[in-house]
Design a protein around this motif. Structure first.
Motif, PDB file in Angstrom:
ATOM      1  N   GLU A 112      79.266  20.029 -38.109  1.00  0.00           N
ATOM      2  CA  GLU A 112      78.071  19.218 -38.348  1.00  0.00           C
ATOM      3  C   GLU A 112      77.165  19.359 -37.122  1.00  0.00           C
ATOM      4  O   GLU A 112      77.029  18.448 -36.300  1.00  0.00           O
ATOM      5  CB  GLU A 112      78.437  17.754 -38.622  1.00  0.00           C
ATOM      6  N   THR A 113      76.562  20.535 -37.020  1.00  0.00           N
ATOM      7  CA  THR A 113      75.704  20.880 -35.893  1.00  0.00           C
ATOM      8  C   THR A 113      74.506  19.937 -35.795  1.00  0.00           C
ATOM      9  O   THR A 113      73.925  19.767 -34.706  1.00  0.00           O
ATOM     10  CB  THR A 113      75.235  22.338 -36.035  1.00  0.00           C
ATOM     11  N   ARG A 114      74.146  19.307 -36.888  1.00  0.00           N
ATOM     12  CA  ARG A 114      73.033  18.358 -36.894  1.00  0.00           C
ATOM     13  C   ARG A 114      73.218  17.253 -35.857  1.00  0.00           C
ATOM     14  O   ARG A 114      72.226  16.757 -35.284  1.00  0.00           O
ATOM     15  CB  ARG A 114      72.924  17.749 -38.299  1.00  0.00           C
ATOM     16  N   ILE A 115      74.456  16.867 -35.571  1.00  0.00           N
ATOM     17  CA  ILE A 115      74.701  15.774 -34.619  1.00  0.00           C
ATOM     18  C   ILE A 115      74.269  16.169 -33.204  1.00  0.00           C
ATOM     19  O   ILE A 115      73.411  15.504 -32.610  1.00  0.00           O
ATOM     20  CB  ILE A 115      76.175  15.328 -34.657  1.00  0.00           C
ATOM     21  N   PRO A 116      74.817  17.242 -32.608  1.00  0.00           N
ATOM     22  CA  PRO A 116      74.359  17.580 -31.250  1.00  0.00           C
ATOM     23  C   PRO A 116      72.902  18.040 -31.216  1.00  0.00           C
ATOM     24  O   PRO A 116      72.207  17.817 -30.213  1.00  0.00           O
ATOM     25  CB  PRO A 116      75.312  18.696 -30.809  1.00  0.00           C
ATOM     26  N   LEU A 117      72.417  18.681 -32.290  1.00  0.00           N
ATOM     27  CA  LEU A 117      71.024  19.124 -32.309  1.00  0.00           C
ATOM     28  C   LEU A 117      70.079  17.932 -32.249  1.00  0.00           C
ATOM     29  O   LEU A 117      69.129  17.917 -31.446  1.00  0.00           O
ATOM     30  CB  LEU A 117      70.753  19.961 -33.559  1.00  0.00           C
ATOM     31  N   PHE A 118      70.321  16.926 -33.065  1.00  0.00           N
ATOM     32  CA  PHE A 118      69.438  15.762 -33.071  1.00  0.00           C
ATOM     33  C   PHE A 118      69.519  15.012 -31.747  1.00  0.00           C
ATOM     34  O   PHE A 118      68.515  14.508 -31.237  1.00  0.00           O
ATOM     35  CB  PHE A 118      69.791  14.841 -34.236  1.00  0.00           C
ATOM     36  N   GLU A 119      70.727  14.933 -31.171  1.00  0.00           N
ATOM     37  CA  GLU A 119      70.884  14.236 -29.897  1.00  0.00           C
ATOM     38  C   GLU A 119      70.088  14.918 -28.789  1.00  0.00           C
ATOM     39  O   GLU A 119      69.596  14.252 -27.872  1.00  0.00           O
ATOM     40  CB  GLU A 119      72.367  14.162 -29.525  1.00  0.00           C
ATOM     41  N   GLN A 120      69.937  16.237 -28.865  1.00  0.00           N
ATOM     42  CA  GLN A 120      69.241  16.966 -27.811  1.00  0.00           C
ATOM     43  C   GLN A 120      67.750  17.152 -28.096  1.00  0.00           C
ATOM     44  O   GLN A 120      66.940  17.205 -27.169  1.00  0.00           O
ATOM     45  CB  GLN A 120      69.895  18.338 -27.617  1.00  0.00           C
ATOM     46  N   ALA A 121      67.370  17.233 -29.376  1.00  0.00           N
ATOM     47  CA  ALA A 121      66.005  17.612 -29.726  1.00  0.00           C
ATOM     48  C   ALA A 121      64.990  16.515 -29.446  1.00  0.00           C
ATOM     49  O   ALA A 121      63.790  16.806 -29.334  1.00  0.00           O
ATOM     50  CB  ALA A 121      65.930  18.024 -31.191  1.00  0.00           C
ATOM     51  N   THR A 122      65.421  15.272 -29.339  1.00  0.00           N
ATOM     52  CA  THR A 122      64.491  14.180 -29.037  1.00  0.00           C
ATOM     53  C   THR A 122      64.874  13.464 -27.737  1.00  0.00           C
ATOM     54  O   THR A 122      64.562  12.292 -27.546  1.00  0.00           O
ATOM     55  CB  THR A 122      64.453  13.158 -30.192  1.00  0.00           C
TER      56      THR A 122
END
Length: 489
Positions: free
Chosen positions: A233-243
């Protein structure tokens, strides 16, 4: 954050006034919790689904405004990227056939949306991260036209003072620098809303935090980003870093991130709003004319606009919500941990599991959060995001166990009891929770299916990763529309 805002430049006075107004709102909210009558809303639930748009070559289609114009349906709205839209499903009671009505509404709406999108050569994809996304696409130019997105982007990067680094080490390794929040648009989710009385909010929020890891492990559907196989679920670390508004030095100092699991169990919804005000500076310091204290003194229900806007820029995985509908205030838990898809029925099975399990855990005499540290719950969450349905999680009384065993032995029976408590019809309960059971037995969810399919495509002969991702999506979309649950794919 659904509030429309106008393009503007914020002054120091704007920020000082906004801070004062947010604190006034917080004081008013504390008084309301002590004195006011909130809408009970027992079993009232809501649902939001974010969708991707793709063209005839299965690449992202930057056409959300054209699709929305063709739809002409207020239930569909823009999202961050021009290749995203969101559907907001009208709230309703869970009891009896509530979950079945949700499923029927979503399928009907998506079928209509697909038909209208086809008129502008576009298709819908309900998936955690669109596998055909390319790094060169995610620039400021891809943000939707609504001014709030450009303003949010500007404020986040003003706070950071530098480009952001997306660094995810999974099966493969991705390290890229970005000059906008556009990578956040890659994250498409399903969000569940559960309205509860204020005095029961803490128990339901704590329960939601405790089970977030199991939700993510079972529902993972985002194993690829920019053609790289990363977390399940790459969405978790991506969202944590993207904002992330923090420069590296602030991270080293322990400054809290705006995409946040949290750091403690709570005793009141007030705890979360108060943390938001205490820890996070304003991103959008826009003041309204309402005086919340004067409104209370006049016997009116304040809308607490500044507090709600500020809350919308702190991205908790389980977010507290205050809202006013028809002049009556209410609070609810917004569960934001799950990706979209793979199918509507899979999403509804995830909803049934969540609504039932959280309700049952919130009622326990010895709650699970009194037996497990908050740090363990957070560690479980990221372990589940990394490994998906193969994750091993800690649970009180069981120790560290495979998530499928945890669900089958302990959590599914509680979810059944919780749905009974909501008054869900047994036939609908059994059908949806049966999907969760079979997903565990088959050891297959959206992420594992995507990975298996990619490995099969690449094992059949030499093929570039871009073409592999297109072939993956070509296989995925017909199955998504079939509404056959992913464990049967």
């Amino acid at each position: 954050m659904g509030k429309d805002v106008e393009t503007r430049v914020f002054s120091r006075e704007d920020r000082m006034r906004y801070r004062d107004k947010v604190r006034q709102c917080l004081d008013a909210f504390a008084r309301m919790l002590a004195e006011s009558t909130f809408e009970d809303g027992r079993g009232m639930s809501g649902l939001e689904i974010e969708l991707n748009l793709v063209d005839e070559d299965y690449d992202p289609a930057l056409r959300n405004q054209r699709v929305l114009d063709a739809l002409a349906d207020p239930a569909f709205v823009t999202e961050l990227g021009q290749f995203n839209i969101e559907i907001n499903v009208p709230p309703q009671q869970l009891r009896e056939d509530g979950l079945a009505r949700f499923e029927a509404q979503v399928r009907e709406s998506l079928n209509a949306a697909e038909e209208h999108a086809a008129a502008v050569d576009t298709r819908l994809a309900m998936i955690g991260i669109l596998p055909t996304l390319r790094r060169d696409l995610l620039t400021p130019d891809v943000l939707s036209a609504n001014p709030r997105y450009a303003l949010l982007n500007e404020q986040i990067f003003t706070a950071r003072g530098e480009d952001l680094l997306i660094a995810i080490d999974g099966v493969e390794r991705l390290h890229v620098r970005c000059d906008s929040i556009a990578p956040e648009a890659a994250c498409t989710s399903v969000q569940f809303h559960l309205q509860v009385p204020p005095q029961q909010f803490a128990a339901h929020w704590n329960a939601a935090q405790a089970v977030a890891a199991a939700q993510v492990a079972l529902g993972a559907n985002a194993p690829f980003l920019f053609g790289q196989e990363l977390w399940r679920e790459t969405r978790i670390p991506l969202f944590e870093q993207a904002t992330d508004t923090r420069a590296e030095e602030l991270k080293s100092q322990g400054v809290r991130p705006r995409v946040w699991f949290g750091e403690r169990w709570v005793t009141s919804i007030f705890d979360l709003f108060e943390e938001n005000v205490r820890y996070f500076p304003a991103l959008l310091p826009i003041c309204e004319d309402e005086d919340p204290i004067a409104a209370l003194d006049a016997g009116e229900v304040p809308h607490l606009g500044e507090l709600r806007l500020h809350n919308g820029t702190v991205y908790r995985w389980n977010r507290p919500i205050y809202d006013v509908v028809d002049g009556r205030p209410h609070v609810r838990v917004e569960n934001r941990v799950l990706p979209a898809g793979p199918t509507v029925v899979d999403s509804m099975a995830n909803a049934a599991f969540y609504f039932g399990l959280v309700h049952r855990l919130a009622e326990q005499d010895r709650p699970v959060w009194t037996q497990m540290s908050f740090g363990v719950a957070e560690e479980n969450f990221h372990t589940a995001a990394r490994h998906g349905i193969d994750a091993t999680l800690f649970w009180p009384g069981l120790g560290s166990v495979p998530v499928t065993e945890l669900v089958l032995r302990r959590l599914l029976p509680l979810a059944y009891e919780g749905l009974d408590g909501w008054g869900v019809a047994p036939a609908h309960r059994d059908r949806l929770l049966g999907i969760i059971e079979q997903r565990c037995l088959a050891h297959r969810n959206g992420a594992s299916w995507q990975v298996e399919t990619v490995h099969a495509i690449e094992g059949a002969g030499p093929v570039g990763r871009d073409d592999t991702m297109r072939k993956l999506l070509q296989e995925y979309l017909p199955r998504m529309h079939s509404n056959v649950p992913v464990h049967e794919w």
